[in-house]
Design a protein around this motif. Structure first.
Motif: not given
Length: 89
Positions: A27-41
């Protein structure tokens, strides 16, 4: 004088049970692109905390917001057909 070793044994006795399961890691792996996008924001927003954002900062924040929205949509579409075990409604 109390020895901390006895307390440490009690605290770490369940250490094997607090590791994430394979399903949680997936689940964490599936959500990783969103997590990285939020970090960039957040990074884009942090750079403008101590000054007024210029045109480049504004574009960077806007692109980061759009990426977060895109990743949220993609994650929602990927998980739309997935059902969780347990029969919760």
């Amino acid at each position: 004088m109390d020895h901390i070793v006895t307390v440490q044994d009690a605290v770490t006795a369940f250490a094997d049970f607090i590791e994430p399961t394979d399903a949680e890691l997936d689940t964490i792996d599936a959500e990783m692109p969103l997590i990285l996008a939020e970090i960039d924001l957040i990074d884009a927003q942090i750079t403008t905390l101590d000054r007024l954002p210029n045109e480049l900062d504004t574009r960077r924040i806007r692109r980061a917001r759009n990426r977060v929205l895109s990743e949220r949509r993609a994650l929602a579409n990927r998980t739309a057909g997935v059902t969780l075990p347990g029969g919760a409604a």
